[in-house]
Motif scaffolding. Structure first.
Motif, PDB file in Angstrom:
ATOM      1  N   SER A  12      35.886  42.894  49.236  1.00 27.26           N
ATOM      2  CA  SER A  12      35.287  41.767  48.514  1.00 27.26           C
ATOM      3  C   SER A  12      33.780  41.916  48.354  1.00 27.26           C
ATOM      4  O   SER A  12      33.215  41.489  47.353  1.00 27.26           O
ATOM      5  CB  SER A  12      35.578  40.455  49.248  1.00 27.26           C
ATOM      6  N   LEU A  13      33.133  42.522  49.338  1.00 25.23           N
ATOM      7  CA  LEU A  13      31.678  42.643  49.294  1.00 25.23           C
ATOM      8  C   LEU A  13      31.189  43.858  48.514  1.00 25.23           C
ATOM      9  O   LEU A  13      30.148  43.802  47.869  1.00 25.23           O
ATOM     10  CB  LEU A  13      31.114  42.707  50.719  1.00 25.23           C
ATOM     11  N   LEU A  14      31.935  44.954  48.579  1.00 24.34           N
ATOM     12  CA  LEU A  14      31.433  46.212  48.046  1.00 24.34           C
ATOM     13  C   LEU A  14      31.926  46.565  46.644  1.00 24.34           C
ATOM     14  O   LEU A  14      31.269  47.324  45.955  1.00 24.34           O
ATOM     15  CB  LEU A  14      31.781  47.359  49.000  1.00 24.34           C
ATOM     16  N   LEU A  15      33.082  46.053  46.239  1.00 23.32           N
ATOM     17  CA  LEU A  15      33.637  46.440  44.948  1.00 23.32           C
ATOM     18  C   LEU A  15      33.478  45.336  43.920  1.00 23.32           C
ATOM     19  O   LEU A  15      33.513  44.161  44.237  1.00 23.32           O
ATOM     20  CB  LEU A  15      35.119  46.790  45.079  1.00 23.32           C
ATOM     21  N   ARG A  16      33.342  45.747  42.697  1.00 23.27           N
ATOM     22  CA  ARG A  16      33.328  44.831  41.549  1.00 23.27           C
ATOM     23  C   ARG A  16      34.475  45.199  40.642  1.00 23.27           C
ATOM     24  O   ARG A  16      35.077  46.263  40.766  1.00 23.27           O
ATOM     25  CB  ARG A  16      31.994  44.913  40.806  1.00 23.27           C
ATOM     26  N   GLY A  17      34.746  44.352  39.681  1.00 21.26           N
ATOM     27  CA  GLY A  17      35.911  44.495  38.828  1.00 21.26           C
ATOM     28  C   GLY A  17      36.046  45.805  38.089  1.00 21.26           C
ATOM     29  O   GLY A  17      37.143  46.305  37.897  1.00 21.26           O
ATOM     30  N   GLY A  18      34.963  46.419  37.671  1.00 21.21           N
ATOM     31  CA  GLY A  18      35.041  47.635  36.881  1.00 21.21           C
ATOM     32  C   GLY A  18      35.020  48.916  37.694  1.00 21.21           C
ATOM     33  O   GLY A  18      34.902  50.006  37.144  1.00 21.21           O
ATOM     34  N   ASP A  19      35.133  48.826  38.995  1.00 21.44           N
ATOM     35  CA  ASP A  19      35.056  49.998  39.858  1.00 21.44           C
ATOM     36  C   ASP A  19      36.215  50.960  39.586  1.00 21.44           C
ATOM     37  O   ASP A  19      37.346  50.534  39.404  1.00 21.44           O
ATOM     38  CB  ASP A  19      35.092  49.540  41.326  1.00 21.44           C
ATOM     39  N   PRO A  20      35.955  52.276  39.567  1.00 23.49           N
ATOM     40  CA  PRO A  20      37.011  53.252  39.301  1.00 23.49           C
ATOM     41  C   PRO A  20      38.123  53.270  40.351  1.00 23.49           C
ATOM     42  O   PRO A  20      39.242  53.674  40.055  1.00 23.49           O
ATOM     43  CB  PRO A  20      36.280  54.597  39.283  1.00 23.49           C
ATOM     44  N   MET A  21      37.852  52.829  41.564  1.00 19.33           N
ATOM     45  CA  MET A  21      38.868  52.804  42.613  1.00 19.33           C
ATOM     46  C   MET A  21      39.829  51.636  42.476  1.00 19.33           C
ATOM     47  O   MET A  21      40.804  51.554  43.212  1.00 19.33           O
ATOM     48  CB  MET A  21      38.194  52.732  43.985  1.00 19.33           C
ATOM     49  N   MET A  22      39.569  50.743  41.537  1.00 17.31           N
ATOM     50  CA  MET A  22      40.347  49.513  41.444  1.00 17.31           C
ATOM     51  C   MET A  22      41.833  49.776  41.217  1.00 17.31           C
ATOM     52  O   MET A  22      42.676  49.064  41.760  1.00 17.31           O
ATOM     53  CB  MET A  22      39.783  48.636  40.327  1.00 17.31           C
ATOM     54  N   SER A  23      42.188  50.791  40.451  1.00 18.79           N
ATOM     55  CA  SER A  23      43.604  51.032  40.167  1.00 18.79           C
ATOM     56  C   SER A  23      44.383  51.378  41.435  1.00 18.79           C
ATOM     57  O   SER A  23      45.536  50.975  41.589  1.00 18.79           O
ATOM     58  CB  SER A  23      43.769  52.129  39.117  1.00 18.79           C
ATOM     59  N   VAL A  26      44.784  48.051  43.589  1.00 26.23           N
ATOM     60  CA  VAL A  26      45.705  47.041  43.058  1.00 26.23           C
ATOM     61  C   VAL A  26      47.074  47.142  43.722  1.00 26.23           C
ATOM     62  O   VAL A  26      47.675  46.123  44.086  1.00 26.23           O
ATOM     63  CB  VAL A  26      45.823  47.166  41.519  1.00 26.23           C
ATOM     64  N   ASN A  27      47.574  48.355  43.919  1.00 29.12           N
ATOM     65  CA  ASN A  27      48.897  48.519  44.534  1.00 29.12           C
ATOM     66  C   ASN A  27      48.915  48.039  45.980  1.00 29.12           C
ATOM     67  O   ASN A  27      49.901  47.455  46.432  1.00 29.12           O
ATOM     68  CB  ASN A  27      49.348  49.971  44.445  1.00 29.12           C
ATOM     69  N   THR A  28      47.844  48.265  46.711  1.00 27.64           N
ATOM     70  CA  THR A  28      47.762  47.796  48.090  1.00 27.64           C
ATOM     71  C   THR A  28      47.735  46.273  48.141  1.00 27.64           C
ATOM     72  O   THR A  28      48.428  45.653  48.964  1.00 27.64           O
ATOM     73  CB  THR A  28      46.507  48.366  48.774  1.00 27.64           C
ATOM     74  N   ILE A  29      46.971  45.663  47.257  1.00 25.65           N
ATOM     75  CA  ILE A  29      46.906  44.202  47.214  1.00 25.65           C
ATOM     76  C   ILE A  29      48.270  43.630  46.824  1.00 25.65           C
ATOM     77  O   ILE A  29      48.741  42.662  47.411  1.00 25.65           O
ATOM     78  CB  ILE A  29      45.804  43.729  46.252  1.00 25.65           C
ATOM     79  N   ARG A  30      48.930  44.239  45.836  1.00 27.17           N
ATOM     80  CA  ARG A  30      50.254  43.775  45.403  1.00 27.17           C
ATOM     81  C   ARG A  30      51.258  43.844  46.562  1.00 27.17           C
ATOM     82  O   ARG A  30      52.068  42.944  46.749  1.00 27.17           O
ATOM     83  CB  ARG A  30      50.753  44.595  44.217  1.00 27.17           C
ATOM     84  N   THR A  31      51.173  44.903  47.360  1.00 29.44           N
ATOM     85  CA  THR A  31      52.066  45.039  48.516  1.00 29.44           C
ATOM     86  C   THR A  31      51.863  43.891  49.498  1.00 29.44           C
ATOM     87  O   THR A  31      52.837  43.317  49.997  1.00 29.44           O
ATOM     88  CB  THR A  31      51.821  46.387  49.224  1.00 29.44           C
ATOM     89  N   ASP A  32      50.615  43.541  49.776  1.00 36.88           N
ATOM     90  CA  ASP A  32      50.347  42.437  50.699  1.00 36.88           C
ATOM     91  C   ASP A  32      50.771  41.091  50.116  1.00 36.88           C
ATOM     92  O   ASP A  32      51.228  40.214  50.849  1.00 36.88           O
ATOM     93  CB  ASP A  32      48.871  42.397  51.086  1.00 36.88           C
ATOM     94  N   LEU A  33      50.618  40.923  48.811  1.00 34.78           N
ATOM     95  CA  LEU A  33      51.022  39.664  48.185  1.00 34.78           C
ATOM     96  C   LEU A  33      52.528  39.479  48.218  1.00 34.78           C
ATOM     97  O   LEU A  33      53.024  38.382  48.455  1.00 34.78           O
ATOM     98  CB  LEU A  33      50.542  39.602  46.733  1.00 34.78           C
ATOM     99  N   THR A  34      53.268  40.541  47.976  1.00 40.56           N
ATOM    100  CA  THR A  34      54.727  40.420  47.886  1.00 40.56           C
ATOM    101  C   THR A  34      55.425  40.607  49.224  1.00 40.56           C
ATOM    102  O   THR A  34      56.567  40.199  49.358  1.00 40.56           O
ATOM    103  CB  THR A  34      55.292  41.425  46.870  1.00 40.56           C
ATOM    104  N   ALA A  35      54.772  41.199  50.211  1.00 37.86           N
ATOM    105  CA  ALA A  35      55.408  41.433  51.509  1.00 37.86           C
ATOM    106  C   ALA A  35      55.745  40.133  52.215  1.00 37.86           C
ATOM    107  O   ALA A  35      56.748  40.031  52.894  1.00 37.86           O
ATOM    108  CB  ALA A  35      54.515  42.284  52.399  1.00 37.86           C
TER     109      ALA A  35
END
Length: 135
Positions: A12-23, A26-35
């Motif tokens: 939350s502190l280090l990344l912004r929306g356009g960061d190249p690592m975002m893709s 996203v999969n890690t966040i989706r895993t936590d949301l659906t787990a």
């Protein structure tokens, strides 16, 4: 859970929306949301850890709010908000996260399709869910 907590705070502190690592994130966040929605035979600590991970993921989505992240995860956020299996605290976080996402991208939620869900949320007995929905 402690490592996940530190990771989401750093995210939350280090990344912004356009960061190249975002893709990849996203999969890690989706895993936590659906787990947390997956049924587990053990209640208690495992359920609390799932709720905490889900809450951390929702807060990170709201704080980063990049276009790629919004387009990839807004459906999961809406599902968590209206899910009967979500705890009141997670639904509260989902309502505030969706508010942030809609402010960033106003055409994200179709009002006519989501209105019945909002009406249902306004009947929730949990004050946090109710006030978050009213926002």
């Amino acid at each position: 859970l402690a490592e996940k907590n530190v990771g989401y705070v750093a995210l939350s502190l280090l990344l912004r929306g356009g960061d190249p690592m975002m893709s990849s994130i996203v999969n890690t966040i989706r895993t936590d949301l659906t787990a947390a929605g997956a049924p587990s035979g053990v209640k208690g600590a495992a359920s609390g850890d799932n709720d905490a991970a889900q809450s951390l993921a929702l807060c990170s989505i709201a704080n980063i709010s990049g276009l790629e992240l919004i387009q990839s995860l807004h459906v999961e956020v809406q599902h968590i908000l209206v899910s009967k299996s979500s705890t009141p605290n997670v639904r509260k976080k989902a309502a505030l996260c969706l508010l942030r996402l809609v402010r960033t991208s106003p055409n994200l939620v179709a009002g006519r399709e989501f209105a019945p869900h909002v009406a249902q949320l306004l009947q929730d007995r949990h004050l946090g869910v109710l006030t978050s929905t009213m926002s």
